[in-house]
Design a protein around this motif. Structure first.
Motif: not given
Ligand code: MIC
Ligand code: SF4
Length: 649
Positions: A35, A38, A65, A119-121, A498, A538-540
């Motif tokens: 996305q 990221t 986002h 992205d974590s979801h 970012r 999150s995965s960030r």
């Molecule tokens: C979130 O829900 O925290 C995010 C924003 O989608 C993050 C990704 C990010 O930080 O860009 C996530 O869930 O990985």
């Protein structure tokens, strides 16, 4: 011995390793998604790998986002992402087209495939029998370069769903019940595989809602079998050809089992400010609400908004409530508009946002001070909505509808009695598939396309090779459940950096301690001490990259969240855990710490090795553990995965 669905998905994609829980496995990746927040790092890292073309079957680059483009930096990011998608051969989804997980579900999710997402979801697609895993951007970049994805083989927990959901209880209540029972740490190292008659009866969007919030449990992934419901849903999207059946063998075994009797569920709500603070709605009924938002990758789908619209049933929104729908995809919004729901909701006093994550990370619709916001989202970490001391509750679209009308948190069953409204159930879309004009096909990867980098788009900082002694101050000591939102907040004032790590790093851990970044710089780096589940959320990868940039060399914690730990290793920071958690009390902020013989502790053939943190200020020795695969140890030695991958190439 038969296999469960997770094992079938893993074995079909297994490149290296044994399917033993806790062992590292290498998986072939069929699809990837990233996305806008990221994605810029993903493509900068892909560029640094010097590969001409992405190599997976489907790569989706979504802009979801920060679609309002408050700052030209966001717009520049989107332009850069478009040029990268065209240069390297990915689909590009324009800002406003929808949230990555929703648009990916509508267009590409397919049973039997693997999906890696920055992205974590990402695990949302487990609702369609996919093995879908959230990861850091660098893991995505290497997967697009053709490398497998390395992950610890999870334990597979069979979640048996018995019985039927009563009226007004929903899929959201199933996953809130899981969170109530298992907490935000309950899924670390696990895949939740949902089976049983209750699972069979759930429609795909309901399964996706449940799979989506497996992330809040800390799970590696969540998976449902693929069956007639999957086929039917794909047919509704015009993609029946993507269907394959996927069922556990009759003699499949699981590492653990949880049973949820759906017939016992009632409308639930997660209270501020953790997704596992779950209680029945009736326990908080009467709490005044100023804002209600329906949306996000959890409950922003066509079916969710339809349920909200039908539960609203034309009743006027309370005069003290700002009720907003933020559809998770533009296609869903378009169909709801054609079907008249958008007009009906607007007529009732609901406002309509473009398709975006937006408010979920404090971009727009920031709640008023000292007010309650009720949202159908997945996370309510403190401050994530854009203000400190926020009060965000998480619920189903049905609870959102009832509360929009009454102006207070309301059990929809009471609302149904007072307003004579029928439970909406799940209405599936007809004719949502087809051409999506905002989703641009990958042109053949084209070397002549220039990456379009605005002035805010920097480069990826590289780490230094590991040294034998790590020495420094405890720059910060934090407690349990520190989220990546604490480490690098995602609100719009910060999100725009970012792609600019030099600037972004100034905000590192600012939500906990505004002086952190300046202190780390002044001291020339150091260490962080954390509690349980450090880095959840999150995965960030910025949450590892920025500390690295500030000179942090190790994080010593009681335990780590999966993706964040992988990100720390990817960027060459040591994630160390206390052998005895009581030793957490032996370190205070400002203490001088030293770790000797680091190279010996990192090199070698073992996956678990001991190191000793010497607290020079207190004159104590603290044994800590490094739990990392042999490959991850090579990343540490090389100063990060990017260095390592380049060396290998
Ligand atoms: C979130 O829900 O925290 C995010 C924003 O989608 C993050 C990704 C990010 O930080 O860009 C996530 O869930 O990985
Ligand atoms: Fe977007 Fe929120 Fe879903 Fe993250 S959790 S992808 S910010 S909607």
């Amino acid at each position: 011995m038969g296999h469960n669905v997770t094992e079938k998905l893993v074995s079909d994609h297994l490149v290296e390793g044994e399917m033993e829980p806790g062992e590292e496995v290498a998986l072939e990746i069929d699809q990837v998604l990233s996305q806008d927040t990221t994605g810029t790092m993903v493509w900068l890292q892909f560029e640094a790998l010097d590969i001409d073309e992405q190599k997976t079957e489907v790569a989706g680059q979504y802009c979801d986002h920060q679609t309002y483009q408050f700052d030209l930096k966001n717009t520049d990011d989107h332009r850069f992402l478009k040029s990268a998608a065209q240069k390297y051969g990915a689909y590009y989804s324009r800002p406003g087209n929808g949230i990555c997980h929703q648009v990916h579900k509508e267009n590409f999710a397919a049973p039997g495939k693997t999906l890696l997402g920055a992205d974590s979801h990402t695990q949302t697609q487990g609702g369609l029998g996919m093995l879908s895993i959230g990861a850091g951007g660098l893991d995505l970049a290497t997967a697009m370069g053709g490398s497998p994805y390395y992950v610890e083989m999870p334990e597979v927990v069979n979640v048996r769903l018995e019985g039927e959901l009563p009226e007004w209880a929903t899929a959201k209540d199933v996953i809130l019940e899981m969170l109530r029972r298992l907490t935000v740490k309950g899924g670390v190292g696990k895949v939740f595989e949902y089976t049983g008659p209750g699972a069979e009866a759930l429609e795909i969007p309901e399964r996706c809602t449940i799979a989506n919030m497996g992330t809040e449990l800390g799970a590696t992934s969540s998976v449902f079998p693929s069956d007639d419901k999957t086929r039917d849903y794909l047919a509704r999207l015009g993609r029946e050809e993507d269907y394959t059946e996927l069922q556990p063998d009759p003699d499949a075994e699981y590492d653990d089992e949880v049973t949820v009797d759906l017939s016992e569920l009632e409308p639930l709500v997660a209270c501020p400010s953790m997704p596992d603070k779950v209680v029945p709605v009736r326990e908080v009924e009467g709490e005044e609400v100023e804002q209600v938002i329906v949306g996000s990758c959890t409950n922003g789908a066509y079916e969710d908004i339809k349920a909200f619209s039908e539960a609203l049933d034309g009743n006027a929104v309370h005069e003290d409530v700002h009720s907003i729908v933020a559809p998770a995809s533009k296609q869903a919004a378009e169909l709801l508009a054609r079907e008249g729901d958008v007009a009906d909701m607007m007529d009732a006093g609901v406002n309509w946002s473009e398709s975006t994550c937006g408010a979920c990370i404090g971009i727009g619709h920031v709640p008023a001070s000292d007010s309650v916001s009720l949202r159908t989202f997945n996370r309510n970490f403190e401050g994530r909505s854009g203000i400190e001391d926020d009060s965000v509750y998480l619920c189903s679209p049905e609870v959102a509808a009832a509360s929009s009308v009454t102006g207070e948190i309301t059990d929809p069953r009471d609302y149904a009695d007072s307003y004579d409204v029928e439970a909406p159930g799940v209405v599936l879309p007809d004719g949502m598939g087809g051409r999506d004009p905002d989703l641009l096909d990958p042109a053949d990867a084209d070397d002549d396309v220039e990456l379009n980098k605005g002035p805010n788009i920097g480069s990826v900082p590289l780490g230094d090779e590991l040294e034998d002694t790590i020495e420094g101050e405890t720059i910060l000591k934090v407690g349990d459940d520190i989220t990546t939102d604490h480490i690098i907040p995602a609100t719009s004032d910060i999100l725009k950096y970012r792609s600019n790590i030099d600037k972004l790093s100034e905000y590192t851990l600012s939500r906990v301690d505004e002086e952190f970044a300046s202190r780390a710089k002044e001291k020339g780096g150091g260490l962080i001490v954390g509690g349980e589940n450090y880095g959840q959320g999150s995965s960030r990868e910025h949450a590892a990259l920025c500390p690295m940039y500030l000179g942090i060399e190790a994080v010593v914690a009681k335990s780590f969240a999966r993706i964040h730990k992988a990100n720390l290793l990817n960027f060459g920071l040591l994630p160390l855990t206390f052998e005895d958690n009581d030793d957490y009390d032996e370190i205070e902020e400002g203490d001088s710490l030293r770790i000797d013989s680091v190279l010996e502790g990192v090199e070698g053939e073992e996956e678990e090795t001991q190191l000793v943190v010497v607290n020079e200020s207190k004159d104590v020795e603290i044994p800590v553990e490094l739990d990392a695969s042999l490959r991850e140890r090579e990343y540490l030695l090389a100063g990060g995965k990017l260095n390592h991958t380049k060396q290998q190439a």
